[in-house]
Design a protein around this motif. Structure first.
Motif, mmCIF file in Angstrom:
data_model
loop_
_atom_site.group_PDB
_atom_site.id
_atom_site.type_symbol
_atom_site.label_atom_id
_atom_site.label_comp_id
_atom_site.label_asym_id
_atom_site.label_seq_id
_atom_site.Cartn_x
_atom_site.Cartn_y
_atom_site.Cartn_z
ATOM 1 N N LEU A 101 40.818 35.336 51.561
ATOM 2 C CA LEU A 101 40.945 36.000 50.137
ATOM 3 C C LEU A 101 41.818 37.417 50.314
ATOM 4 O O LEU A 101 42.296 37.901 49.179
ATOM 5 N N VAL A 102 41.485 38.057 51.224
ATOM 6 C CA VAL A 102 42.330 39.167 51.322
ATOM 7 C C VAL A 102 43.752 38.840 51.751
ATOM 8 O O VAL A 102 44.531 39.776 50.978
ATOM 9 N N GLU A 103 43.987 37.961 52.043
ATOM 10 C CA GLU A 103 45.618 37.469 52.178
ATOM 11 C C GLU A 103 46.178 37.072 50.836
ATOM 12 O O GLU A 103 47.100 37.570 50.348
ATOM 13 N N SER B 136 47.570 46.757 45.041
ATOM 14 C CA SER B 136 47.420 48.012 45.520
ATOM 15 C C SER B 136 46.034 47.791 46.326
ATOM 16 O O SER B 136 45.233 47.025 46.157
ATOM 17 N N ARG B 137 45.914 48.908 47.236
ATOM 18 C CA ARG B 137 44.806 49.171 48.170
ATOM 19 C C ARG B 137 43.511 49.068 47.208
ATOM 20 O O ARG B 137 42.484 48.638 47.440
ATOM 21 N N ALA B 138 43.667 49.930 46.120
ATOM 22 C CA ALA B 138 42.491 50.216 45.261
ATOM 23 C C ALA B 138 42.368 48.791 44.516
ATOM 24 O O ALA B 138 41.089 48.713 44.584
ATOM 25 N N GLN B 139 43.208 48.035 44.227
ATOM 26 C CA GLN B 139 42.904 46.643 43.528
ATOM 27 C C GLN B 139 42.095 45.744 44.594
ATOM 28 O O GLN B 139 41.253 45.132 44.227
ATOM 29 N N GLU B 140 42.650 45.729 45.838
ATOM 30 C CA GLU B 140 42.019 45.080 46.924
ATOM 31 C C GLU B 140 40.497 45.295 47.187
ATOM 32 O O GLU B 140 39.751 44.528 47.209
ATOM 33 N N PHE B 141 40.225 46.681 46.913
ATOM 34 C CA PHE B 141 39.032 47.094 47.146
ATOM 35 C C PHE B 141 38.220 46.763 45.917
ATOM 36 O O PHE B 141 36.854 46.240 45.892
ATOM 37 N N PHE B 142 38.737 47.162 44.636
ATOM 38 C CA PHE B 142 37.779 46.896 43.493
ATOM 39 C C PHE B 142 37.632 45.315 42.958
ATOM 40 O O PHE B 142 36.493 45.124 42.616
ATOM 41 N N LYS B 143 38.620 44.883 43.116
ATOM 42 C CA LYS B 143 38.890 43.381 42.669
ATOM 43 C C LYS B 143 38.140 42.344 43.604
ATOM 44 O O LYS B 143 37.893 41.317 43.270
ATOM 45 N N LEU B 144 38.469 42.733 44.748
ATOM 46 C CA LEU B 144 37.916 41.842 45.938
ATOM 47 C C LEU B 144 36.856 42.213 46.717
ATOM 48 O O LEU B 144 35.567 41.691 46.748
ATOM 49 N N ARG B 145 37.019 43.395 47.461
ATOM 50 C CA ARG B 145 36.196 43.492 48.529
ATOM 51 C C ARG B 145 34.827 44.147 48.091
ATOM 52 O O ARG B 145 33.934 43.508 48.624
ATOM 53 N N LEU B 146 34.874 45.077 47.103
ATOM 54 C CA LEU B 146 33.659 45.359 46.519
ATOM 55 C C LEU B 146 33.022 44.253 45.864
ATOM 56 O O LEU B 146 31.499 44.245 46.111
ATOM 57 N N PRO C 165 42.542 26.594 48.797
ATOM 58 C CA PRO C 165 42.525 27.004 47.360
ATOM 59 C C PRO C 165 42.368 28.527 47.228
ATOM 60 O O PRO C 165 42.846 29.277 46.544
ATOM 61 N N ALA C 166 41.443 29.023 48.002
ATOM 62 C CA ALA C 166 41.237 30.777 47.948
ATOM 63 C C ALA C 166 40.930 31.182 46.644
ATOM 64 O O ALA C 166 41.636 32.061 46.051
ATOM 65 N N LEU C 167 39.887 30.566 46.093
ATOM 66 C CA LEU C 167 39.581 31.234 44.553
ATOM 67 C C LEU C 167 38.399 32.097 44.927
ATOM 68 O O LEU C 167 37.633 31.991 45.800
ATOM 69 N N LEU C 168 38.860 33.002 43.992
ATOM 70 C CA LEU C 168 37.137 34.016 44.072
ATOM 71 C C LEU C 168 35.998 33.622 43.388
ATOM 72 O O LEU C 168 36.128 32.824 42.345
ATOM 73 N N PRO C 169 35.214 33.268 44.099
ATOM 74 C CA PRO C 169 33.910 32.572 43.944
ATOM 75 C C PRO C 169 33.197 33.150 42.548
ATOM 76 O O PRO C 169 32.497 32.408 41.880
ATOM 77 N N TRP C 170 33.446 34.293 42.272
ATOM 78 C CA TRP C 170 32.875 34.899 41.203
ATOM 79 C C TRP C 170 33.612 34.716 39.815
ATOM 80 O O TRP C 170 33.007 35.220 38.820
ATOM 81 N N ARG C 171 34.738 34.401 39.904
ATOM 82 C CA ARG C 171 35.237 34.292 38.516
ATOM 83 C C ARG C 171 35.514 33.064 38.195
ATOM 84 O O ARG C 171 35.668 31.967 38.830
ATOM 85 N N SER C 172 35.713 32.821 37.039
ATOM 86 C CA SER C 172 35.790 31.575 36.139
ATOM 87 C C SER C 172 37.323 30.956 36.598
ATOM 88 O O SER C 172 38.186 31.682 36.993
ATOM 89 N N VAL C 173 37.411 29.604 36.193
ATOM 90 C CA VAL C 173 38.697 29.175 36.419
ATOM 91 C C VAL C 173 39.872 29.880 35.429
ATOM 92 O O VAL C 173 40.763 30.362 36.257
ATOM 93 N N LEU C 174 39.566 30.315 34.437
ATOM 94 C CA LEU C 174 40.501 30.902 33.785
ATOM 95 C C LEU C 174 40.918 32.283 34.280
ATOM 96 O O LEU C 174 42.004 32.696 34.475
ATOM 97 N N SER C 175 39.890 33.064 34.825
ATOM 98 C CA SER C 175 40.099 34.450 35.178
ATOM 99 C C SER C 175 40.639 34.399 36.782
ATOM 100 O O SER C 175 41.265 35.208 37.005
ATOM 101 N N ASN C 176 40.581 33.038 37.286
ATOM 102 C CA ASN C 176 41.066 33.071 38.615
ATOM 103 C C ASN C 176 42.575 33.012 38.465
ATOM 104 O O ASN C 176 43.199 33.460 38.931
ATOM 105 N N VAL C 177 43.015 32.216 37.251
ATOM 106 C CA VAL C 177 44.450 32.051 37.281
ATOM 107 C C VAL C 177 44.968 33.273 36.633
ATOM 108 O O VAL C 177 46.383 33.559 37.051
#
Ligand SMILES: Nc1ncnc2c1ncn2[C@@H]1O[C@H](COP(=O)(O)OP(=O)(O)OP(=O)(O)O)[C@@H](O)[C@H]1O
Ligand SMILES: Nc1ncnc2c1ncn2[C@@H]1O[C@H](COP(=O)(O)OP(=O)(O)OP(=O)(O)O)[C@@H](O)[C@H]1O
Ligand SMILES: [Mg+2]
Ligand SMILES: [Mg+2]
Lengths: 273, 265, 319, 265, 273
Positions: free
Chosen positions: D162-164, D172-182, E83-95
């Motif tokens: 997911l990080v990749e 950006s680093r901020a997005q990586e943190f807020f949209k993913l890691r956090l 696939p590397a989908l973010l598990p907390w996002r719906s299909v649409l918001s993953n896209v």
């Protein structure tokens, strides 16, 4: 060996219910090789999980070896669609996992199993990788480890969910030959999901075609080509082509039942030199 | 078109094992510098906050004595911490295993955990006497909760695909726990340990406030008797050092036990 | 184990005894160590382990709970506690004939006599003798108790609070004076002490506590112990400096100068001028007087305790 | 051939939302029963451990007063806890972002965390006066560490794939943190919160031991001095209740914020 | 558009070093469609990660659009093997994720992108699944979501790692046609990893064959069949067959270069019927 009577599966999702399977009646004889094909999302994996006892059906009954399925059985092995390797275990010890779990019940000693594991790893081309960790492997290598794991205990029944999807054509061919050999030697009952119609035809005694949403059994096609089969160089090329064509048509058919028009857009995958 | 340098930067500072030791020491030195700076800048009086130098001098007035007291506290801390692991991890197992038991047990655990320990220190002494036991039990009470909760959370977050794998192999519940969930939860369990170890140290101090004749908590308590703030801070500093050392011991242990779970940034 | 801790015999035929100081190991607690050092306990047949206490109420509970056999506590606090909770403890003798409770301040903070107290803030542990007796004291010195604010704080923080000027006075025992002066070692201010004992001479100071059943079943032992302890007290009275040195021997962190100063101040409370009785003396009348004072200040309910609930007179040292 | 029943057992007890409320209450009741049983069976005297009944009676002698004190402590607890989040989470971000900063900062954090808070409570009052501040700061000091460490650990354990993905999207680093890691770390962050909230409650009590004129800590301190063990236990019980309520508030919040992270057993 | 000069990649594993790639020289022109084939574990995914700037090469240099690659670029999209989908996002918001991340730099409004996302989801047969969470999808459905995500921003360069491996034949055909259409309309540069030789031939302007351990470029085969291509019903059946045969042979060849001798004892990995 495996018997499904009026099996159905409904999932409760966040966005309402999904009927994944409906009215599945299927009887797989001991030693038979059945392949499941169907569009993506039609319920193939779900069907395997029902047989494996990982999921209780919402309707109908599942039996294995004459007993109703209430949970996983030690004589059934399941190879998942994803490799599902334990990240802290080396390749070899991932393969040995089923043996460890079944300790005491195995018919051979642990050392014998270890030899068998090495042999399997060599067979799938992973010699020299025994001590690596899963994250150091490529996707296809992980899938092969998972395959070895499902073979290690010589199970009575094997449920395999797209076992060769991440493998190149050569490895795929070699491994399907090995699988046929195992089936014939040990008369293992195999249910096998694949997206490759050739693979389905090459391996199966019967091919089950599922239709999507809800997953129903469209048709069961018997394959009467003698074994061992090896695509592209046996005497039954025309038979294979005919059956493949028919399966294509079945897959392309609308659910209502009218056949897809042949000569229409056809899958890439299907024409082989 | 933006192109940012984003490949993992690897330098001496991130990779060398020497840096892994030197940097924390620099950090610590900076912290002590800050402390010193504060005492000088705001001319804080030593009975409020002695300077690091005073504390060091105090320590070297009687290093043997203080180290011996540190040893006492350290022993209690470690005993209580190990006991907390021995008790906490099985509780977590039970909690993960059964929703029903979890729901029954949590309020009890919370109740025990939320009691202010300072308030019950005398009770423990009354029940268990002046020996080691009330101290060890206090440490245990202080630190079992983070261990239980992070072990349970870690085991619950095991990916479904791996749990299904174990089930498909017809693994027993015990095997599912020991071969999969517990292993999978290890990084989170260690997080719990890291939180717990500091609490354990504090637990030993609190327990030594009542009915003790040794240990750093006793020294702190005693320094009150002679209005010796510097001695109190010498003891507090030793406690900090103990905490830090125990924390890094856990970090090392984790590094050694869980090579597969190395961090990704 | 209910009551046999006093009978437990060590290998050398001595009885193992747990003794709790009233609070910590201040200089004022030195007499127990003197008795230990000089072998008075041993001579009386006891193998005594001294543990620092953490306040009168804790000491009472530990004694009541059987973890300790004897302890020291402030008599006023004992009276108040026993009026509220029937703990199975009793008093076997007094250490101080006069209460050491006091309000303490530092020069320059605006308190020089009791008359300066109104409008000031005093830091003290809630429920301490100093706080509880303040209304009585205020009445005795003629000020309005409500005009003084009490701010709670545990004892260890008090000297620092005072030195920092956050409060203008603190509740403290008179013997705390050297400590307070030491805590203010930068400004070297002199401590101002307003002892309650001046206005309320009837109040006792610290008392020797033991379990009721012990007092009933083994009065001889209790007497023996009390006498040994009082012998140590006598020596301390005679030679405060020596007592401080002995304390230092057992408690290495002791500030000997502070301890010596404390013990010298304490002399006047062990044997106030005009006191004729034996060391440790306690009389029915004075106990009754203390109770009435407490009732007067509403610290305890009317008739909540009688003198015999507090003291076992038969154990009181006789001259 | 073994066949064990192993499909997820779903019963009223595991699925019904009523059971999710009723079971913890039963658990609590059992705990209280145990407490009561103990006081009766060992005929523990009320000055050591009053019976639940005594405590309830005590509470109803002056319910208004005790509830008001509870309110004071609750406010301090929540303020300090929120402050700990506001301070702790960014610290965790920094720690995860840079190995170098992590190595520099950890010893400092550990030092602050390992100081026995009881010992520095008077210091805080001297520095910050008698108002709310020293209390809030004490709560903060008590509970920031579990928040920092579990946030950091959670963010570090984000799967590489997911990080990749985020990097490949040129985030950006901020997005990586807020949209993913956090987001990924949320379950572990909540574990940290759950540990921290009990500590926050205890922090408020300790802070009220010094220089306070209200709050449950003050009540305990006061009742201790007058040997009113029952009042002390009434206050402790209210503290426990507060802890338990805050804990379950966090559980609810987690349930509501993180529906995707529901537990798998 | 993409240029690799003497690129090599060595991994430091627990069990010593692995040379994944060695001496890769490759130049992909703008708008070109290159497919990468090779045995499992030969370094295909690694090669894509180098181009994407996710991994710095241990030797050699990588350039995209004339600039040396120092990190990911916004005009390059990467579709991963998993696939590397973010598990907390719906299909649409993953896209929609790439659009969100690139906010402000997008050329269209968010609403327009949302329409595009729905359109893509419909194209891959996922209409009605927009609001589901990834764990409620089958493996193939997840892969399709991941595909949509990589298409949403109409990138200049697309790196695709086995994008169709979990899809059935029909879906595969439909999507490869869509991919060709995109490539022709937007002249996107595409590097595409596949295990299906047919797919490689159908889609590519050039096919790059990698040899395993260490991964080297075995050969680059030009495919001159005119577009649009749709296997099985165009006029170039024999050409396709010939090229496929050649690629099979190349894959089966030993690294030394001599063609594999059939019948000899050879590493499993190498033999092909
Ligand atoms: N992080 C890593 N650490 C160590 N070795 C690695 C790592 N990643 C990849 N490798 C090794 O590099 C080689 C190439 O891996 P890569 O994933 O590129 O193969 P691939 O061609 O994509 O295979 P597949 O078709 O199976 O996906 C493999 O031998 C693998 O073991
Ligand atoms: N846990 C779940 N919750 C809700 N819906 C689910 C769940 N698991 C599967 N489904 C739905 O059930 C249907 C069948 O899924 P399944 O995984 O069996 O498909 P499949 O035939 O294996 O597909 P593929 O070939 O893509 O792997 C899909 O529509 C999927 O969305
Ligand atoms: Mg599937
Ligand atoms: Mg790959």
């Amino acid at each position: 060996m495996i018997r499904l009577d009026g099996v159905g599966q409904v999932f409760d999702g966040r966005e309402g219910q999904v009927t994944a399977l409906e009215k599945i009646d299927l009887h797989v004889r001991g030693g038979e090789f059945v392949t499941l094909i169907g569009r993506s999302g039609c319920g193939k994996s779900t069907l395997l999980r029902l047989i494996a006892g990982l999921l209780p059906p919402t309707s109908g009954a599942v039996q294995v070896a004459g007993q109703p399925v209430t949970g996983p059985r030690r004589d059934v092995s399941f190879m998942f669609q994803r490799p599902a390797l334990l990240p802290w275990r080396s390749v070899l010890s991932n393969v040995m996992l089923p043996v460890e779990i079944d300790k005491g019940q195995g018919d051979r000693g642990k050392a014998a199993y270890r030899d068998r594991a090495r042999q399997l790893l060599e067979l799938v081309g992973l010699q020299g990788f025994e001590r690596r960790l899963p994250h150091e492997l490529s996707g296809g290598m992980q899938q092969r480890v998972s395959l070895c794991r499902s073979l290690i205990r010589d199970p009575q029944v094997m449920l395999m969910d797209e076992p060769f999807s991440a493998l190149d054509a050569l490895t795929r061919t070699e491994l399907s030959e090995e699988l046929q050999r195992i089936k014939m030697e040990l008369s293992t009952t195999i249910v096998f999901v694949t997206h490759s119609i050739e693979e389905a035809v090459l391996l199966a005694d019967r091919v089950v075609v599922l239709t999507p949403r809800p997953g129903r059994m469209r048709e069961v096609v018997d394959i009467d080509i003698p074994r061992p089969r090896s695509l592209g160089q046996n005497a039954h090329l025309t038979e294979v082509a005919a059956i493949s064509g028919r399966l294509h048509a079945l897959l392309a058919e609308k659910e209502s039942g009218e056949p897809g028009v042949p000569g229409e857009v056809r899958p890439v995958d299907e024409v082989r030199p | 078109m933006t192109t940012r340098r984003r490949m993992p930067k690897r330098t001496w500072l991130t990779d060398s094992p020497v840096a892994a030791v030197v940097l924390p020491i620099i950090g610590l030195a900076a912290a002590i510098g800050l402390w010193w700076g504060a005492t000088v800048a705001f001319s804080i009086q030593p009975y409020l906050l002695p300077s690091p130098w005073d504390v060091v001098v105090k320590f070297f007035e009687q290093p043997g004595y203080l180290l011996q007291e540190t040893g006492t506290s350290l022993l209690e801390t470690i005993e209580g911490f190990l006991l907390a692991i021995v008790i906490g991890v099985p509780i977590a197992l039970v909690i993960v295993r059964s929703v029903i038991l979890e729901r029954l047990a949590y309020p009890l655990l919370l109740m025990v955990n939320s009691i202010p320990k300072v308030a019950i220190a005398p009770l423990l002494v009354i029940w268990m006497g002046f020996g080691q036991w009330p101290k060890v039990v206090m440490v245990l009470l202080m630190c079992f909760f983070p261990i239980v909760i992070s072990t349970a959370q870690g085991m619950k977050s095991t990916p479904t695909e791996l749990v299904e794998l174990m089930r498909s192999l017809n693994a027993s519940r015990a095997q599912e726990f020991f071969k999969l969930r517990l292993r999978y939860a290890m990084p989170q369990i260690f997080t719990g340990f890291k939180v717990a170890i500091s609490l354990a140290v504090i637990g030993s101090v609190i327990s030594e406030f009542v009915g003790a004749t040794k240990g750093l908590g006793y020294v702190i308590q005693q320094s009150g008797a002679s209005a010796d703030t510097t001695l109190a801070f010498a003891a507090i500093t030793l406690l900090s050092v103990m905490s830090i050392v125990l924390f890094y011991a856990l970090v090392l242990l984790e590094h050694w036990l869980l090579p597969w779970a190395q961090e990704k940034r | 184990n209910d009551d046999d801790s006093g009978k437990q015999a060590g290998g050398d035929g001595l009885q193992k005894v747990n003794y709790l100081t009233s609070f910590n190991t201040f200089g004022r607690e030195a007499y127990a160590y003197v008795a230990l050092e000089k072998g008075y306990f041993k001579d009386a047949g006891f193998d005594v382990k001294i543990t620092p206490g953490s306040g009168t109420v804790d000491v009472m509970k530990l004694v009541a709970g059987g973890q300790a056999d004897y302890g020291i506590g402030d008599f006023t606090a004992i009276a108040i506690t026993l009026a509220k909770q029937k703990l199975p403890v009793t008093t076997a003798g007094m250490i101080h004939q006069r209460s050491m409770a006091a309000i303490m301040s530092l020069e320059g903070l605006g308190i020089n006599s009791p008359k300066d107290l109104p409008g000031k803030t005093i830091g003290d542990q809630p429920g301490s003798t100093n706080t509880v007796m303040f209304p009585v004291y205020a009445k005795a010195v003629g000020i309005d108790p409500a005009s003084v604010t009490f701010l709670p704080s545990p004892p260890p923080g008090l000297p620092a609070l005072l030195a920092s000027g956050k409060v203008q006075g603190i509740g403290q025992f008179v013997v705390g004076q050297p400590l307070i002066e030491k805590a203010d070692k930068d400004k070297h201010r002199k401590a101002v002490v307003l002892p309650y004992g001046k206005a309320l001479p009837e109040l006792y100071g610290n008392a020797i506590i033991t379990r009721t059943d012990m007092a009933k079943d083994h009065p001889d032992q209790v007497k023996k112990f009390t006498n040994a302890l009082l012998k140590g007290l006598q020596d301390t009275y005679d030679d405060p400096d020596g007592a401080a040195e002995i304390l230092k021997k057992y408690v290495p962190n002791t500030d000997v100068d502070v301890a010596k100063a404390e013990l010298k101040i304490m002399k006047d409370y062990i044997k106030p001028t005009g006191f004729e009785g034996p060391l440790g003396d306690v009389t029915q009348e004075r106990v009754q007087k203390v109770i009435s004072l407490l009732e007067e200040s509403n610290a305890i309910g009317k008739g909540a305790v009688k003198p015999e609930d507090l003291v076992t007179m038969s154990l009181a040292p006789k001259s």
